[in-house]
Design a protein around this motif. Sequence first.
Motif, mmCIF file in Angstrom:
data_model
loop_
_atom_site.group_PDB
_atom_site.id
_atom_site.type_symbol
_atom_site.label_atom_id
_atom_site.label_comp_id
_atom_site.label_asym_id
_atom_site.label_seq_id
_atom_site.Cartn_x
_atom_site.Cartn_y
_atom_site.Cartn_z
ATOM 1 N N LEU A 1 0.828 -1.210 0.000
ATOM 2 C CA LEU A 1 0.000 0.000 0.000
ATOM 3 C C LEU A 1 0.862 1.259 0.000
ATOM 4 C CD1 LEU A 1 -2.920 -0.890 2.434
ATOM 5 C CD2 LEU A 1 -3.079 -0.418 -0.015
ATOM 6 N N LEU A 2 1.948 1.230 0.753
ATOM 7 C CA LEU A 2 2.843 2.383 0.768
ATOM 8 C C LEU A 2 3.480 2.597 -0.602
ATOM 9 C CD1 LEU A 2 4.584 1.987 4.249
ATOM 10 C CD2 LEU A 2 3.000 3.784 3.539
ATOM 11 N N ASP A 3 3.856 1.518 -1.257
ATOM 12 C CA ASP A 3 4.420 1.633 -2.609
ATOM 13 C C ASP A 3 3.396 2.222 -3.576
ATOM 14 O OD1 ASP A 3 6.856 0.634 -1.836
ATOM 15 O OD2 ASP A 3 6.455 -1.421 -2.505
ATOM 16 N N LEU A 4 2.157 1.750 -3.471
ATOM 17 C CA LEU A 4 1.107 2.271 -4.350
ATOM 18 C C LEU A 4 0.812 3.740 -4.058
ATOM 19 C CD1 LEU A 4 -1.321 -0.783 -4.432
ATOM 20 C CD2 LEU A 4 0.097 0.083 -6.312
ATOM 21 N N SER A 5 0.852 4.108 -2.791
ATOM 22 C CA SER A 5 0.609 5.519 -2.459
ATOM 23 C C SER A 5 1.745 6.398 -2.980
ATOM 24 C CB SER A 5 0.409 5.709 -0.959
ATOM 25 O OG SER A 5 1.594 5.445 -0.253
ATOM 26 N N ASP A 6 2.976 5.881 -2.954
ATOM 27 C CA ASP A 6 4.099 6.624 -3.539
ATOM 28 C C ASP A 6 3.904 6.809 -5.039
ATOM 29 O OD1 ASP A 6 5.374 6.942 -1.119
ATOM 30 O OD2 ASP A 6 6.748 5.247 -1.407
ATOM 31 N N GLU A 7 3.415 5.763 -5.707
ATOM 32 C CA GLU A 7 3.144 5.851 -7.148
ATOM 33 C C GLU A 7 2.068 6.891 -7.430
ATOM 34 O OE1 GLU A 7 2.419 2.213 -9.387
ATOM 35 O OE2 GLU A 7 3.711 1.127 -7.973
ATOM 36 N N LEU A 8 1.003 6.866 -6.616
ATOM 37 C CA LEU A 8 -0.088 7.821 -6.802
ATOM 38 C C LEU A 8 0.411 9.252 -6.591
ATOM 39 C CD1 LEU A 8 -3.061 8.470 -7.301
ATOM 40 C CD2 LEU A 8 -3.464 8.079 -4.864
ATOM 41 N N SER A 9 1.207 9.470 -5.553
ATOM 42 C CA SER A 9 1.703 10.836 -5.314
ATOM 43 C C SER A 9 2.624 11.282 -6.446
ATOM 44 C CB SER A 9 2.398 10.936 -3.959
ATOM 45 O OG SER A 9 3.557 10.142 -3.925
ATOM 46 N N ALA A 10 3.417 10.368 -6.992
ATOM 47 C CA ALA A 10 4.275 10.715 -8.132
ATOM 48 C C ALA A 10 3.433 11.067 -9.348
ATOM 49 C CB ALA A 10 5.218 9.559 -8.455
ATOM 50 N N MET A 11 2.332 10.345 -9.543
ATOM 51 C CA MET A 11 1.445 10.644 -10.671
ATOM 52 C C MET A 11 0.793 12.016 -10.490
ATOM 53 S SD MET A 11 -0.246 6.868 -11.177
ATOM 54 C CE MET A 11 -1.469 7.364 -12.363
ATOM 55 N N ILE A 12 0.400 12.327 -9.265
ATOM 56 C CA ILE A 12 -0.212 13.629 -9.001
ATOM 57 C C ILE A 12 0.811 14.743 -9.246
ATOM 58 C CG2 ILE A 12 -1.151 15.128 -7.191
ATOM 59 C CD1 ILE A 12 -2.386 12.541 -5.961
#
Length: 148
Positions: A10-21
């Motif tokens: 989940l932390l990895d996915l949240s990092d991906e989402l923040s990078a996309m934002i």
Amino acid sequence: MFATMESLALLDLSDELSAMILSSEEANNYLKKKQALQNPETQAKIQAFAKVKEAYEEVERFGRYHPDYKEVTRKTRALKRELDMDEGIAAFRRAETDLQNLLDEISLLLAGAVSPNIKVPTGNPFFEQKSACSSGGCGSGGSCGCSA
């Protein structure tokens, strides 16, 4: 062990989402418009408004009984209007709103993926919360928490 692996995923996915934002058009536009606010003319307007705002807050403590109330209030409104009419500030505010709308949409999607009953305070009346009640549900204030 499984919970730890799931948490890391989940932390990895949240990092991906923040990078996309951060790489989104809205975020890039926001940063560009924020940088444009460093214009000396715009900064002078912002500093002048901040100075008169301090005076306004001091006068506001006493209200209309303060001897400078009318003058400071008039000056504050005039400088506020001047700030609002500045093209750089107006462009920044539009970019800020666009980025906030993107973040609101993401928040709604994340909350909806967990449960349709999660409320997300977007502060934007155009984002309607979908719940059992708003779609013609209970109507009497049952377990969903709404009131008739």
